[in-house]
Design an enzyme around this catalytic site. Sequence first.
Site, PDB file in Angstrom:
ATOM      1  CB  SER A   1      12.614  31.086  54.096  1.00  0.00           C
ATOM      2  OG  SER A   1      13.244  30.352  54.983  1.00  0.00           O
TER       3      SER A   1
ATOM      4  CG  ASP B   1      20.272  29.262  52.609  1.00  0.00           C
ATOM      5  OD1 ASP B   1      20.676  29.634  53.724  1.00  0.00           O
ATOM      6  OD2 ASP B   1      19.407  29.337  52.078  1.00  0.00           O
TER       7      ASP B   1
ATOM      8  CG  HIS C   1      17.811  32.259  54.068  1.00  0.00           C
ATOM      9  ND1 HIS C   1      17.502  30.933  53.579  1.00  0.00           N
ATOM     10  CD2 HIS C   1      16.901  32.626  54.823  1.00  0.00           C
ATOM     11  CE1 HIS C   1      16.349  30.397  54.021  1.00  0.00           C
ATOM     12  NE2 HIS C   1      15.844  31.686  54.651  1.00  0.00           N
TER      13      HIS C   1
END
Length: 279
Positions: free
Chosen positions: A97, A223, A256
């Site tokens: 991320s 996600d 995610h």
Amino acid sequence: MTRIIPKEAGAFFLQGSRDAGILLVHGYTGAPAEMRMLGDYLQAKGGYTVQGVCLAGHCATVEMLEQTTWHDWYKAVEDGVKKLHRHCRHIYIAGQSMGGLLAIKAASGLPLTDSSEGLLINGNREDPAEKRAKTCSVEKLILLATPVFLQDWRVPFVKLLRYFIPRLYTGQHSYNVPEEYMQGYTEMPTKPVPSLLELIELCKKEYLGKIKIPTLIVQGNADRTVKPESATYIYEHLKRVPDKQKELLWLPKARHVVTLDDARETVYEKCLEFIEKQF
């Protein structure tokens, strides 16, 4: 009451058996614990030395995170690469991320280091650093669910919203792993978000275009934090990376945090395969 992240969720260092090291960088409001299983795998299966960094304001309290910017987070990455460089000749980096954004910055060109310490391999000091290349350059890059486009509709208004909504409750995302690996904050402070958005823009406009090293991009289609088209954008804007040196792995059902989601073993295997691949 603000949740305090336990110390065991913090930075970790795993000594390997070869002269190659991997830096693992967690995401915004996350913790190094979300990268630990990947680190254990890379050390056990590949013999790599692994450094999992803790970004500024994380592994502590949300109040501390509120006082930071991406420049503060990046310092942990820079320091981590330099630490690995004292143990390993070859450095790779993987970011989850927002950690992927910081990894992009690092891969686009780290500054020189004047370290004069010897290289430590398996506890033995070798090759004085002044006889080696003085750059802490990164040789391969792995981007895990790295944002260019975000799902949250509130993002464009965050510069205004942060004055009225200092924190957004996100809850603890549930993954089928032991709780010790899910140690991030349950609240997201909005004050640092403009700095995060600034980093995204810098990656888009400047850093991606400077990268020349082999790059693996991993993205889940389920996600809910990062729009999956971010992965395509990153792939297409690695203009200086030859097609044969960049790869894009899609995970149809992954959410995610791909290092913790159900397809994590696929992610670990692909990361190891990519790191060991000869280009």
